[in-house]
Design an enzyme around this catalytic site. Structure first.
Site, PDB file in Angstrom:
ATOM      1  N   ASN A  18       0.824  -1.211   0.000  1.00 10.85           N
ATOM      2  CA  ASN A  18       0.000   0.000   0.000  1.00 10.85           C
ATOM      3  C   ASN A  18       0.858   1.262   0.000  1.00 10.85           C
ATOM      4  O   ASN A  18       0.485   2.280  -0.599  1.00 10.85           O
ATOM      5  CB  ASN A  18      -0.949   0.005   1.192  1.00 10.85           C
ATOM      6  CG  ASN A  18      -2.035  -1.043   1.063  1.00 10.85           C
ATOM      7  OD1 ASN A  18      -2.270  -1.589  -0.017  1.00 10.85           O
ATOM      8  ND2 ASN A  18      -2.706  -1.339   2.161  1.00 10.85           N
ATOM      9  N   ASP A  26       3.802  -2.868  -6.499  1.00  7.17           N
ATOM     10  CA  ASP A  26       2.914  -3.109  -5.368  1.00  7.17           C
ATOM     11  C   ASP A  26       2.238  -4.473  -5.444  1.00  7.17           C
ATOM     12  O   ASP A  26       2.212  -5.221  -4.464  1.00  7.17           O
ATOM     13  CB  ASP A  26       1.884  -1.984  -5.220  1.00  7.17           C
ATOM     14  CG  ASP A  26       1.082  -1.744  -6.502  1.00  7.17           C
ATOM     15  OD1 ASP A  26       1.287  -2.471  -7.492  1.00  7.17           O
ATOM     16  OD2 ASP A  26       0.255  -0.816  -6.513  1.00  7.17           O
ATOM     17  N   GLY A  27       1.701  -4.817  -6.622  1.00  4.56           N
ATOM     18  CA  GLY A  27       1.056  -6.113  -6.772  1.00  4.56           C
ATOM     19  C   GLY A  27       2.040  -7.265  -6.651  1.00  4.56           C
ATOM     20  O   GLY A  27       1.734  -8.303  -6.038  1.00  4.56           O
ATOM     21  N   ASP A  83      -5.014   4.152  -9.503  1.00  5.98           N
ATOM     22  CA  ASP A  83      -4.812   4.126 -10.951  1.00  5.98           C
ATOM     23  C   ASP A  83      -5.713   5.140 -11.650  1.00  5.98           C
ATOM     24  O   ASP A  83      -5.329   5.793 -12.613  1.00  5.98           O
ATOM     25  CB  ASP A  83      -5.095   2.721 -11.509  1.00  5.98           C
ATOM     26  CG  ASP A  83      -3.960   1.753 -11.240  1.00  5.98           C
ATOM     27  OD1 ASP A  83      -2.874   2.202 -10.825  1.00  5.98           O
ATOM     28  OD2 ASP A  83      -4.163   0.540 -11.447  1.00  5.98           O
ATOM     29  N   ASP A 127       4.959   1.288 -10.453  1.00  6.32           N
ATOM     30  CA  ASP A 127       3.626   0.981  -9.940  1.00  6.32           C
ATOM     31  C   ASP A 127       3.348  -0.516  -9.968  1.00  6.32           C
ATOM     32  O   ASP A 127       2.476  -1.002  -9.251  1.00  6.32           O
ATOM     33  CB  ASP A 127       2.582   1.733 -10.778  1.00  6.32           C
ATOM     34  CG  ASP A 127       1.182   1.577 -10.230  1.00  6.32           C
ATOM     35  OD1 ASP A 127       0.994   1.838  -9.027  1.00  6.32           O
ATOM     36  OD2 ASP A 127       0.275   1.186 -10.979  1.00  6.32           O
ATOM     37  N   ASP A 161      -5.391   0.095  -5.038  1.00  5.03           N
ATOM     38  CA  ASP A 161      -4.616   0.133  -6.279  1.00  5.03           C
ATOM     39  C   ASP A 161      -5.483   0.612  -7.443  1.00  5.03           C
ATOM     40  O   ASP A 161      -5.057   1.472  -8.235  1.00  5.03           O
ATOM     41  CB  ASP A 161      -4.056  -1.258  -6.576  1.00  5.03           C
ATOM     42  CG  ASP A 161      -3.160  -1.255  -7.808  1.00  5.03           C
ATOM     43  OD1 ASP A 161      -2.174  -0.511  -7.823  1.00  5.03           O
ATOM     44  OD2 ASP A 161      -3.461  -1.995  -8.759  1.00  5.03           O
ATOM     45  N   LEU A 181       3.715   1.526  -1.529  1.00  2.00           N
ATOM     46  CA  LEU A 181       4.156   1.660  -2.918  1.00  2.00           C
ATOM     47  C   LEU A 181       3.036   2.209  -3.799  1.00  2.00           C
ATOM     48  O   LEU A 181       3.282   3.033  -4.689  1.00  2.00           O
ATOM     49  CB  LEU A 181       4.618   0.302  -3.454  1.00  2.00           C
ATOM     50  CG  LEU A 181       5.952  -0.224  -2.951  1.00  2.00           C
ATOM     51  CD1 LEU A 181       6.226  -1.599  -3.564  1.00  2.00           C
ATOM     52  CD2 LEU A 181       7.085   0.725  -3.300  1.00  2.00           C
ATOM     53  N   THR A 182       1.820   1.749  -3.558  1.00  2.00           N
ATOM     54  CA  THR A 182       0.677   2.205  -4.357  1.00  2.00           C
ATOM     55  C   THR A 182       0.503   3.713  -4.245  1.00  2.00           C
ATOM     56  O   THR A 182       0.388   4.425  -5.252  1.00  2.00           O
ATOM     57  CB  THR A 182      -0.606   1.496  -3.898  1.00  2.00           C
ATOM     58  OG1 THR A 182      -0.469   0.087  -4.096  1.00  2.00           O
ATOM     59  CG2 THR A 182      -1.809   1.988  -4.697  1.00  2.00           C
ATOM     60  N   SER A 224      -4.666  -8.343  -0.329  1.00  2.00           N
ATOM     61  CA  SER A 224      -5.876  -8.078   0.443  1.00  2.00           C
ATOM     62  C   SER A 224      -6.908  -7.432  -0.459  1.00  2.00           C
ATOM     63  O   SER A 224      -6.580  -6.850  -1.498  1.00  2.00           O
ATOM     64  CB  SER A 224      -5.570  -7.147   1.628  1.00  2.00           C
ATOM     65  OG  SER A 224      -5.209  -5.850   1.178  1.00  2.00           O
TER      66      SER A 224
END
Length: 219
Positions: A29, A69-70, A91, A66, A87, A31-32, A80
């Site tokens: 989160n 994060d995933g 976006d 980006d 995310d 990083l997002t 989660s």
């Protein structure tokens, strides 16, 4: 389409760096949000002023980051529902900043006339349709359907826009960017139609067996 084929590549490239960030205490989160702040800041600081090559280069790094994060979430088992929600929301903010900044460039730098009007309209249409593309999928999933289809996913839209931006930054006429925005808007519209049609087929198929049963019960 490009997003579907690029996920395996980004996974191979970014898994180790993502794990290194995890060891430093960085969360998906974090990083997002950081990636979105960087994307918005770069877009607003460069694109409206016509600094297309610098802006595209920095945005490419921010958008690539980006992906971390995933990958970090999956590699560390920290996926989660909220993370996916965050995310997707971030976006939409980033996309709005990019295409909104291109609309600002058109308003500030193009002479009044059909080209400026068209470019502005297509940039704004790209913003709106990008939101609708995301919404149709989210709404379909909330109804128990799946609408992960379409010719213009987020990666496709960003790549097409980036090609137009770089071309104009290298000296191509402004209409090249207008054409790129037209492709983004048209592809987004087609994707919306595809997702609506896909959702309708699934919901109709699910409801069809219920109709005879309801009629029989009414007798």
């Amino acid at each position: 389409m490009l997003g579907q084929h690029g996920r395996s590549l980004t996974k191979a490239l970014f898994t180790r760096p993502a794990l290194a960030l995890a060891r430093l205490g960085v969360t998906p989160n974090m990083l997002t949000v950081t990636g979105t702040v960087l994307t918005v800041s770069i877009a607003v600081a460069t694109l409206p002023q016509g600094r297309f090559l610098l802006g595209t280069g920095l945005l490419a790094l921010a958008v690539a980051g980006d992906s971390f994060d995933g990958i970090l979430a999956r590699a560390t088992g920290r996926t989660s529902v909220f993370g996916g929600f965050l995310d997707s929301t971030m976006d939409r903010v980033a996309d709005g900043a990019i295409f909104g900044s291109l609309a600002a460039w058109a308003a500030l730098h193009l002479e009044a006339g059909p080209l400026r009007t068209t470019t502005l309209a297509l940039a704004l249409a790209s913003v709106v349709l990008a939101e609708v593309v995301s919404y149709t999928r989210a709404k379909a999933e909330s109804l128990g359907a799946s609408a992960a289809v379409g010719v213009a996913e987020r990666t496709d839209r960003l790549v097409v826009a980036a090609v137009g931006v770089v071309a104009v930054g290298l000296g191509a006429p402004s209409w090249v960017l207008t054409a790129a925005l037209g492709l983004v808007a048209a592809g987004s519209l087609v994707t919306v139609v595809q997702r609506v049609a896909t959702t309708k087929r699934q919901l109709d198929a699910r409801e069809a067996p219920e109709a005879p049963a309801a009629q029989e019960a009414a007798r």
